[in-house]
Design a protein around this motif. Structure first.
Motif, PDB file in Angstrom:
ATOM      1  N   LYS A   1     -57.466-148.116  32.569  1.00  7.52           N
ATOM      2  CA  LYS A   1     -56.320-147.714  32.268  1.00  7.52           C
ATOM      3  C   LYS A   1     -55.717-147.314  33.501  1.00  7.52           C
ATOM      4  N   ARG A   2     -56.356-146.605  34.325  1.00  6.95           N
ATOM      5  CA  ARG A   2     -55.537-146.218  35.750  1.00  6.95           C
ATOM      6  C   ARG A   2     -55.273-147.613  36.568  1.00  6.95           C
ATOM      7  N   VAL A   3     -56.074-148.439  36.571  1.00  6.72           N
ATOM      8  CA  VAL A   3     -55.795-149.795  37.473  1.00  6.72           C
ATOM      9  C   VAL A   3     -54.641-150.530  36.747  1.00  6.72           C
TER      10      VAL A   3
ATOM     11  N   SER B   1     -51.501-148.800  37.541  1.00  3.73           N
ATOM     12  CA  SER B   1     -51.167-149.018  38.930  1.00  3.73           C
ATOM     13  C   SER B   1     -50.599-150.370  38.950  1.00  3.73           C
ATOM     14  N   TYR B   2     -51.014-151.213  38.399  1.00  6.94           N
ATOM     15  CA  TYR B   2     -50.327-152.696  38.453  1.00  6.94           C
ATOM     16  C   TYR B   2     -48.996-152.745  37.989  1.00  6.94           C
TER      17      TYR B   2
ATOM     18  N   ASP C   1     -41.753-151.355  40.349  1.00  8.83           N
ATOM     19  CA  ASP C   1     -41.168-151.054  41.686  1.00  8.83           C
ATOM     20  C   ASP C   1     -40.511-152.398  42.299  1.00  8.83           C
ATOM     21  N   GLU C   2     -41.220-153.327  42.108  1.00  7.27           N
ATOM     22  CA  GLU C   2     -40.917-154.600  42.935  1.00  7.27           C
ATOM     23  C   GLU C   2     -39.464-155.250  41.912  1.00  7.27           C
TER      24      GLU C   2
END
Length: 89
Positions: free
Chosen positions: A21-23, A26-27, A33-34
């Protein structure tokens, strides 16, 4: 398998799921943001993300299960489960 061994396996599974879930988050934050940097409005991104998430969940679990999840969202939102920045007064 003993109860202690079963509990250890369950905790390890929970840790693996937590890390995944953390990974995943993050993705998603990186992609978000991009897109913002490319000029996509955050409201449009949010609607697209909700559509993508809900359509994937419907494909995986079916419409009734996802409708049940959606029915619980107002209470979860009101209890600040999705609030990142909380102001304490």
């Amino acid at each position: 398998m003993s109860e202690a061994t079963g509990n250890l396996a369950l905790r390890q599974d929970e840790m693996v799921i937590s890390e995944k879930k953390r990974v995943a988050l993050s993705y998603l934050i990186e992609a978000w943001d991009e897109a913002i940097a490319e000029g996509v409005d955050s409201e449009i991104l949010a609607h697209a993300a909700l559509f993508a998430a809900l359509s994937d969940l419907v494909t995986t679990y079916g419409e009734d299960a996802v409708a049940g999840l959606a029915e619980r969202l107002p209470e979860r939102i009101r209890s600040s489960e999705f609030t990142l920045e909380r102001v304490v007064q």
